[in-house]
Write a protein that holds these residues in place. Structure first.
Motif, mmCIF file in Angstrom:
data_model
loop_
_atom_site.group_PDB
_atom_site.id
_atom_site.type_symbol
_atom_site.label_atom_id
_atom_site.label_comp_id
_atom_site.label_asym_id
_atom_site.label_seq_id
_atom_site.Cartn_x
_atom_site.Cartn_y
_atom_site.Cartn_z
ATOM 1 N N MET A 1 0.846 -1.171 0.000
ATOM 2 C CA MET A 1 0.000 0.000 0.000
ATOM 3 C C MET A 1 0.895 1.239 0.000
ATOM 4 N N ALA A 2 0.722 2.101 -1.004
ATOM 5 C CA ALA A 2 1.455 3.361 -1.096
ATOM 6 C C ALA A 2 0.719 4.403 -0.265
ATOM 7 N N LEU A 3 0.950 4.359 1.014
ATOM 8 C CA LEU A 3 0.181 5.156 1.953
ATOM 9 C C LEU A 3 0.913 6.435 2.312
ATOM 10 N N ARG A 4 0.146 7.513 2.418
ATOM 11 C CA ARG A 4 0.687 8.738 3.003
ATOM 12 C C ARG A 4 -0.379 9.311 3.917
ATOM 13 N N ILE A 5 0.081 9.976 4.959
ATOM 14 C CA ILE A 5 -0.823 10.573 5.939
ATOM 15 C C ILE A 5 -0.615 12.073 5.893
ATOM 16 N N VAL A 6 -1.712 12.793 5.683
ATOM 17 C CA VAL A 6 -1.651 14.248 5.535
ATOM 18 C C VAL A 6 -2.683 14.900 6.450
ATOM 19 N N SER A 7 -2.503 16.178 6.665
ATOM 20 C CA SER A 7 -3.498 16.947 7.402
ATOM 21 C C SER A 7 -4.750 17.092 6.540
ATOM 22 N N LEU A 8 -5.905 17.080 7.183
ATOM 23 C CA LEU A 8 -7.151 17.315 6.459
ATOM 24 C C LEU A 8 -7.103 18.648 5.723
ATOM 25 N N ALA A 9 -6.353 19.608 6.245
ATOM 26 C CA ALA A 9 -6.217 20.908 5.582
ATOM 27 C C ALA A 9 -5.629 20.766 4.176
ATOM 28 N N GLU A 10 -4.881 19.692 3.928
ATOM 29 C CA GLU A 10 -4.315 19.450 2.591
ATOM 30 C C GLU A 10 -5.314 18.809 1.644
ATOM 31 N N VAL A 11 -6.364 18.205 2.185
ATOM 32 C CA VAL A 11 -7.397 17.558 1.369
ATOM 33 C C VAL A 11 -8.785 17.947 1.878
ATOM 34 N N PRO A 12 -9.085 19.245 1.944
ATOM 35 C CA PRO A 12 -10.356 19.676 2.532
ATOM 36 C C PRO A 12 -11.582 19.151 1.786
ATOM 37 N N GLN A 13 -11.394 18.748 0.542
ATOM 38 C CA GLN A 13 -12.510 18.174 -0.222
ATOM 39 C C GLN A 13 -12.983 16.858 0.376
ATOM 40 N N GLN A 14 -12.231 16.278 1.326
ATOM 41 C CA GLN A 14 -12.616 15.023 1.975
ATOM 42 C C GLN A 14 -13.383 15.248 3.277
ATOM 43 N N ARG A 15 -13.700 16.490 3.604
ATOM 44 C CA ARG A 15 -14.336 16.786 4.892
ATOM 45 C C ARG A 15 -15.668 16.072 5.080
ATOM 46 N N GLU A 16 -16.482 15.961 4.036
ATOM 47 C CA GLU A 16 -17.786 15.300 4.180
ATOM 48 C C GLU A 16 -17.619 13.806 4.430
ATOM 49 N N PRO A 49 -8.227 21.421 17.370
ATOM 50 C CA PRO A 49 -7.999 20.017 17.015
ATOM 51 C C PRO A 49 -7.398 19.882 15.622
ATOM 52 N N LEU A 50 -6.768 18.740 15.403
ATOM 53 C CA LEU A 50 -6.220 18.370 14.103
ATOM 54 C C LEU A 50 -6.844 17.060 13.660
ATOM 55 N N THR A 51 -7.014 16.922 12.365
ATOM 56 C CA THR A 51 -7.425 15.650 11.788
ATOM 57 C C THR A 51 -6.426 15.292 10.712
ATOM 58 N N PHE A 52 -5.975 14.051 10.756
ATOM 59 C CA PHE A 52 -5.089 13.525 9.720
ATOM 60 C C PHE A 52 -5.857 12.504 8.899
ATOM 61 N N VAL A 53 -5.526 12.427 7.628
ATOM 62 C CA VAL A 53 -6.189 11.516 6.702
ATOM 63 C C VAL A 53 -5.139 10.620 6.063
ATOM 64 N N ALA A 54 -5.360 9.308 6.123
ATOM 65 C CA ALA A 54 -4.494 8.353 5.428
ATOM 66 C C ALA A 54 -5.020 8.200 4.014
ATOM 67 N N THR A 63 -8.508 7.760 9.163
ATOM 68 C CA THR A 63 -8.369 9.082 9.768
ATOM 69 C C THR A 63 -8.073 8.943 11.248
ATOM 70 N N VAL A 64 -7.505 9.982 11.813
ATOM 71 C CA VAL A 64 -7.243 10.058 13.247
ATOM 72 C C VAL A 64 -7.107 11.528 13.611
ATOM 73 N N GLY A 65 -7.408 11.824 14.872
ATOM 74 C CA GLY A 65 -7.304 13.200 15.316
ATOM 75 C C GLY A 65 -6.404 13.372 16.518
ATOM 76 N N VAL A 66 -5.965 14.605 16.706
ATOM 77 C CA VAL A 66 -5.316 15.040 17.937
ATOM 78 C C VAL A 66 -6.229 16.139 18.476
ATOM 79 N N TRP A 67 -6.815 15.868 19.631
ATOM 80 C CA TRP A 67 -7.793 16.795 20.195
ATOM 81 C C TRP A 67 -7.345 17.283 21.556
ATOM 82 N N ARG A 68 -7.795 18.466 21.894
ATOM 83 C CA ARG A 68 -7.533 19.052 23.205
ATOM 84 C C ARG A 68 -8.274 18.272 24.293
ATOM 85 N N CYS A 69 -9.480 17.806 23.983
ATOM 86 C CA CYS A 69 -10.263 17.032 24.951
ATOM 87 C C CYS A 69 -11.165 16.060 24.191
#
Length: 160
Positions: A1-16, A49-54, A63-69
């Motif tokens: 699998m040619a996987l990369r993990i990026v911030s959702l900010a790099e692929v905002p079209q995936q928000r839905e 918060p941050l969201t990362f997208v594989a 996906t996974v997030g880093v959240w304050r709470c």
């Protein structure tokens, strides 16, 4: 699998799609707007918060997030690995561990000595080195398992 993990900010079209994943995996019938709000917050430009997208190529696979709470009853703990989700057809390939490691590396780069998560599942996160530290309550009265991982870096030797 040619996987990369990026911030959702790099692929905002995936928000839905990410919103739907989180809602379907962790939400209730009427909570989609709640998860949409979290995703919108992740795109605000704030530290958290941050969201990362594989991505496998251009296809989101997790996906996974880093959240304050992430657990209202434990607002004293920070930061949280949150909302870890792997698309069903990509499970069993080590993607969960890669997403966890991505969050850990981000937290280490930002000098956090430890990270927290909670889960209703027993015996899953332990295999990735998380330490079960006891039970806690998710709102309003759901018992969950609380986990911690020491990610402090000492003298360049890696995680202590």
């Amino acid at each position: 699998m040619a996987l990369r993990i990026v911030s959702l900010a790099e692929v905002p079209q995936q928000r839905e799609l990410i919103t739907d994943w989180l809602w379907q995996a962790f939400g209730s019938e009427n909570s989609r707007d709640f998860f949409a709000s979290i995703i919108t917050s992740c795109l605000s430009g704030a530290d958290l918060p941050l969201t990362f997208v594989a991505l496998d190529g251009a296809q989101p696979v997790g996906t996974v997030g880093v959240w304050r709470c992430d657990l209202i009853s434990r607002q004293d703990l920070f930061p949280w690995l949150a909302a870890l989700y792997v698309a069903e057809e990509f499970r069993g390939r080590g993607l969960s561990e890669q997403l966890q490691q991505h969050v850990i590396a981000w937290c280490q780069a930002h000098n956090y000595p430890g990270i927290w998560l909670y889960s209703a599942c027993a015996d899953y996160y332990e295999r990735f080195g998380w330490h079960y530290i006891g039970d806690a309550l998710d709102y309003p009265d759901k018992l969950v398992r609380l986990y911690h991982k020491d990610i402090s870096v000492t003298s360049g030797t890696g995680a202590a």
